[in-house]
Design a protein around this motif. Structure first.
Motif, mmCIF file in Angstrom:
data_model
loop_
_atom_site.group_PDB
_atom_site.id
_atom_site.type_symbol
_atom_site.label_atom_id
_atom_site.label_comp_id
_atom_site.label_asym_id
_atom_site.label_seq_id
_atom_site.Cartn_x
_atom_site.Cartn_y
_atom_site.Cartn_z
ATOM 1 N N ARG A 211 0.828 -1.208 0.000
ATOM 2 C CA ARG A 211 0.000 0.000 0.000
ATOM 3 C C ARG A 211 0.860 1.253 0.000
ATOM 4 O O ARG A 211 0.618 2.200 -0.756
ATOM 5 C CB ARG A 211 -0.937 0.001 1.202
ATOM 6 N N HIS B 18 -2.553 -2.026 -5.911
ATOM 7 C CA HIS B 18 -3.484 -2.352 -6.999
ATOM 8 C C HIS B 18 -3.147 -3.686 -7.645
ATOM 9 O O HIS B 18 -4.016 -4.325 -8.267
ATOM 10 C CB HIS B 18 -3.468 -1.239 -8.053
ATOM 11 N N SER C 175 -5.242 -6.646 -6.090
ATOM 12 C CA SER C 175 -6.667 -6.712 -6.373
ATOM 13 C C SER C 175 -6.855 -6.964 -7.858
ATOM 14 O O SER C 175 -6.366 -6.199 -8.687
ATOM 15 C CB SER C 175 -7.343 -5.399 -5.958
ATOM 16 N N SER D 46 -7.947 -6.633 -11.225
ATOM 17 C CA SER D 46 -8.564 -5.478 -11.868
ATOM 18 C C SER D 46 -8.241 -5.506 -13.350
ATOM 19 O O SER D 46 -7.946 -6.560 -13.927
ATOM 20 C CB SER D 46 -8.058 -4.188 -11.212
ATOM 21 N N PRO E 121 -15.233 -5.324 -8.541
ATOM 22 C CA PRO E 121 -14.120 -4.756 -9.318
ATOM 23 C C PRO E 121 -13.700 -5.617 -10.500
ATOM 24 O O PRO E 121 -13.372 -5.097 -11.572
ATOM 25 C CB PRO E 121 -12.992 -4.637 -8.277
ATOM 26 N N SER F 111 -13.930 -4.724 -14.530
ATOM 27 C CA SER F 111 -12.800 -4.821 -15.461
ATOM 28 C C SER F 111 -13.151 -5.696 -16.653
ATOM 29 O O SER F 111 -12.753 -5.396 -17.789
ATOM 30 C CB SER F 111 -11.578 -5.383 -14.733
ATOM 31 N N SER G 21 -12.716 1.590 -4.676
ATOM 32 C CA SER G 21 -12.348 0.737 -5.803
ATOM 33 C C SER G 21 -12.845 1.331 -7.120
ATOM 34 O O SER G 21 -12.085 1.451 -8.088
ATOM 35 C CB SER G 21 -12.929 -0.666 -5.603
ATOM 36 N N LEU H 7 -10.978 4.790 -7.823
ATOM 37 C CA LEU H 7 -9.573 4.653 -8.194
ATOM 38 C C LEU H 7 -9.408 4.045 -9.579
ATOM 39 O O LEU H 7 -8.596 4.516 -10.388
ATOM 40 C CB LEU H 7 -8.846 3.799 -7.152
ATOM 41 N N SER H 8 -10.175 2.993 -9.872
ATOM 42 C CA SER H 8 -9.978 2.310 -11.155
ATOM 43 C C SER H 8 -10.410 3.189 -12.310
ATOM 44 O O SER H 8 -9.679 3.322 -13.309
ATOM 45 C CB SER H 8 -10.747 0.986 -11.161
ATOM 46 N N LEU I 126 -4.954 10.033 -8.833
ATOM 47 C CA LEU I 126 -5.459 9.205 -7.737
ATOM 48 C C LEU I 126 -5.191 9.809 -6.369
ATOM 49 O O LEU I 126 -5.821 9.387 -5.380
ATOM 50 C CB LEU I 126 -4.830 7.811 -7.802
ATOM 51 N N ASN J 108 6.016 1.486 -10.014
ATOM 52 C CA ASN J 108 5.219 0.779 -11.014
ATOM 53 C C ASN J 108 5.951 0.613 -12.334
ATOM 54 O O ASN J 108 5.597 -0.261 -13.123
ATOM 55 C CB ASN J 108 3.898 1.519 -11.232
#
Length: 715
Positions: A263, A269, A272, A274, A329, A333, A375, A378-379, A428, A447
């Motif tokens: 986190r 991310h 999870s 997605s 979520p 997607s 969720s 953010l996505s 974000l 990332n």
């Protein structure tokens, strides 16, 4: 002698200025005509958000009338004008959003446990989620033959006995149950709201052993659980937990330390399932299908390779979504990915803001309550920012293919990934600060390594390992997966432990967040120069956050846990034995990223067995921490000398603080409190008087099967 007016009347000047402004806006909208439809899901979401923000049915009804008036105003402006059509359709869509979430909240209505209770009951297991990292199993139960219990209950079972329980079997248990808890502090996570839409009416802990029927569990665990167990057998610890999360969505084996590092480093991310994971699965399946079907000359010459590969990819994505538990979520997607495939087959541009808007509209129509969850926000914020960036001329020119050496081409790709990461992190940040009171600062850099590592190494290696395990040849691929996952976890800890890795701020005012969101959408959706008008509300919204002071006192809803701001900028707890959940909640609400100390250890605090007293910002605070009964006469003088008196028990009439008195009765009405001292002190409450949302006024059940119905006592 003829005369003439020396100046234009004020009314005429105003009318002329209005016509010029109307024409100017109309011209701008005409230039943006292809982007106007993108505001449709925004208008629907605004209605849903208004329903959550406004407190009661009278306000919701009043807002509907206002929107009806706005729609009529748009018609009066003229249906032939873009302003008129946008106003009428926008107001109508916003009203539909209010009605949609209102109807959804009524549709899922179910009884909620009225008060904590310890009871024994039998139930059917609807779902079982192992949490190996905590040594627990979480069960979703449907009580049998108990009208005094909610129809759906979530309990936690400690120990190993939960590992053999499978969905569909019936069990007997004794549990300590309580109503779904509301937010413990202003701005904290409100589980009661989510539980209402999940139809969960009680949560609790299993006491003692669970009774199972003879032959229970013969059907075995479902495929998802068996697959998670198989992955855990191949890879131990947190790497195995992340490997299972990438395939089945089961995150229970990830340790708390590693999850927190993910986190803080901006890599959560990846845990999870997605768009990244669904896209990788569909892309990998399409790649294999195209290579295989291209070997058939008849299929290739007939032009069926691409449609068949797309169908294979869609089936693979659907199967992956089902295997991962078909959570909202993941389904979101999948919907977006299927829309991209449809556009691809139709020869249209594969990824545009129109597809993003269509996906958002479908999700909001299906699960409107998902709008207020982190969720969804953010996505869709991330995808919107990515698409908007890559639709810009500057980014398209930078990323355009050209004749250049391979190192320059790779460097350009990495630079594009870094720029995209920075833009996503900026988009974000307000959402993360609103929901979690913290935001990672180095996520874009992390990332750049983590996304290629996950997409091109970890997921393909794990997929191959699972594929060839049937013939016993998966060991080399599991080794690659484990080493890559260890590298990912090491990267997360490296970034998380770096100085200044996380920015923490206190509660983000809802109005400021709404302004920031509106400004950000204005910038991302429009394409012409007036898009930068959105920088004004965005800056004002963020300024409200930066201007928000840290609370001087934090009091949880039960009154037992109190945190006071210390002179060094940290916070100290009245009861230093508080658990990790309380400490994390206090740290987030205070906007700090440091351990909480003990109030009794501070030099300016005086404590005995029953009370602690200290002076803070010119105010005297008196807080109870004992369990012994004290007569009101003995407390009267101490209470009268304090500005703020706080107790988790009922205080006698004689105990009244000079400014604020907080006890069990007042906390039942206000919930947790954030108190700001100083010249103009104020207390911000978690619960608002007159809140008419259904989870605040849910129909209650006693949970006591020996209770005598009131109707039976009637003459």
């Amino acid at each position: 002698m003829a005369t003439r007016a020396l100046q234009t009347p004020i009314g005429a000047r105003i009318a002329a200025a209005s016509r010029r402004a109307f024409s100017g806006v109309e011209a701008r909208l005409d230039a943006e005509r292809e982007r106007i439809g993108l505001w449709l899901p925004v208008a629907l979401g605004a209605g849903i958000a208004a329903w959550f923000a406004l407190p009661a049915a009278a306000h919701w009804t009043g807002m509907l009338f206002l929107l009806a008036g706005g729609a009529l105003g748009g018609l009066l402006l003229g249906w032939q004008s873009r302003i008129g059509r946008m106003t009428a359709i926008g107001c109508g869509t916003t009203a539909c959003g209010i009605l949609l979430i209102w109807a959804r909240a009524a549709w899922v209505a179910a009884p909620v446990l009225a008060q904590p209770v310890v009871t024994a009951f039998s139930a059917e297991v609807e779902a079982a989620e192992p949490l190996p990292a905590k040594g627990e199993t979480r069960l979703i139960l449907r009580p049998q033959g108990r009208d005094d219990l909610p129809p759906r209950i979530r309990v936690t079972l400690r120990g190993d006995q939960g590992s053999a329980i499978v969905p569909g079997e019936r069990i007997g248990l004794r549990a300590r149950l309580m109503p779904p808890p509301a937010a413990s502090l202003p701005g904290s996570y409100d589980f009661a709201q989510r539980a209402w839409f999940d139809r969960i009416g009680a949560v609790g802990t299993v006491l003692g052993e669970v009774s199972r029927t003879p032959g229970a569990g013969r059907r075995g665990q479902p495929l998802r659980a068996r697959l998670s167990a198989h992955i855990h057998n191949q890879i131990d610890g947190s790497p195995g937990g992340i490997a299972a999360a990438l395939v089945t969505g089961d995150r229970g084996a990830i340790s708390a330390e590693d999850e927190e590092a993910m986190r803080r480093s901006g890599l959560a991310h990846l845990l999870s399932i997605s768009g990244l994971h669904v896209t990788a699965v569909i892309g990998f399946a399409m790649f294999l299908a195209m290579r295989l079907f291209a070997l058939d000359r008849r299929v290739a010459l007939a032009g069926y390779v691409l449609p068949v590969a797309a169908a294979v990819g869609a089936l693979a994505g659907a199967g992956y979504t089902w295997l991962a538990g078909a959570e909202v979520p993941t389904l979101r997607s999948l919907i977006a990915a299927l829309l991209v495939l449809v556009a691809f087959l139709m020869g249209r541009e594969a990824l545009t803001l129109r597809l993003v808007a269509a996906g958002a509209l479908i999700v909001l129509l299906w699960r409107p309550e998902s709008l207020v969850g982190p969720s969804f926000q953010l996505s869709f914020a991330a995808v919107t920012a990515i698409v908007s960036l890559h639709e810009s001329r500057a980014m398209q020119g930078f990323m355009a293919r050209r004749e250049e050496p391979l190192p320059l081409r790779l460097g350009r790709g990495l630079m594009g990934l870094l720029i995209t990461g920075i833009v996503v992190e900026v988009a974000l940040a307000p959402i993360a600060l609103f929901h979690f009171h913290k935001a990672g600062l180095y996520g874009a850099l992390a990332n750049v390594v983590a996304i290629p590592l996950t997409t091109f190494v970890i997921m393909p290696a794990e997929a191959l390992a699972l594929l060839v395990d049937s013939v016993g040849l998966g060991a080399p691929f599991w080794w690659v997966t484990e080493k890559a996952l260890a590298l990912l976890i090491g990267l997360a800890h490296l970034v998380a432990d770096a100085p200044g890795a996380v920015a923490t701020l206190p509660r983000f005012p809802s109005g400021g967040f709404a302004l920031a969101a509106a400004g950000g959408l204005w910038i991302l959706i429009w394409r012409t120069r007036w898009r930068w008008w959105g920088a004004v509300p965005l800056a004002v919204g963020m300024a409200t956050l930066l201007a928000q002071p840290r609370p001087d006192l934090l009091v949880t809803g039960d009154g037992r846990n109190i945190a006071a701001a210390a002179p060094d900028g940290s916070y100290a707890l009245l009861r230093d034995r508080a658990g990790d959940f309380v400490r994390d909640t206090m740290s987030e609400a205070g906007g700090i990223d440091a351990p909480l100390g003990a109030l009794a250890d501070l030099d300016h605090v005086e404590c005995n067995r029953d009370f602690c007293r200290w002076r803070q910002d010119g105010r005297v605070i008196l807080a109870s921490r004992g369990i012994d009964k004290i007569e009101g006469v003995d407390m009267a003088a101490a209470c009268a000398a304090a500005d703020v008196v706080i107790s988790d028990r009922w205080l006698p009439r004689e105990c009244v603080g000079r400014w604020l008195t907080i006890d069990r009765d007042s906390l039942a009405e206000s919930g947790g409190l954030a108190i700001y001292l100083g010249e103009k002190p104020k207390a911000v409450a978690t619960l608002n008087a007159g809140d008419g949302h259904p989870w605040r006024n849910a129909p209650g059940v006693s949970g006591n099967d020996e209770a005598v119905p009131t109707a039976a006592l009637a003459p």
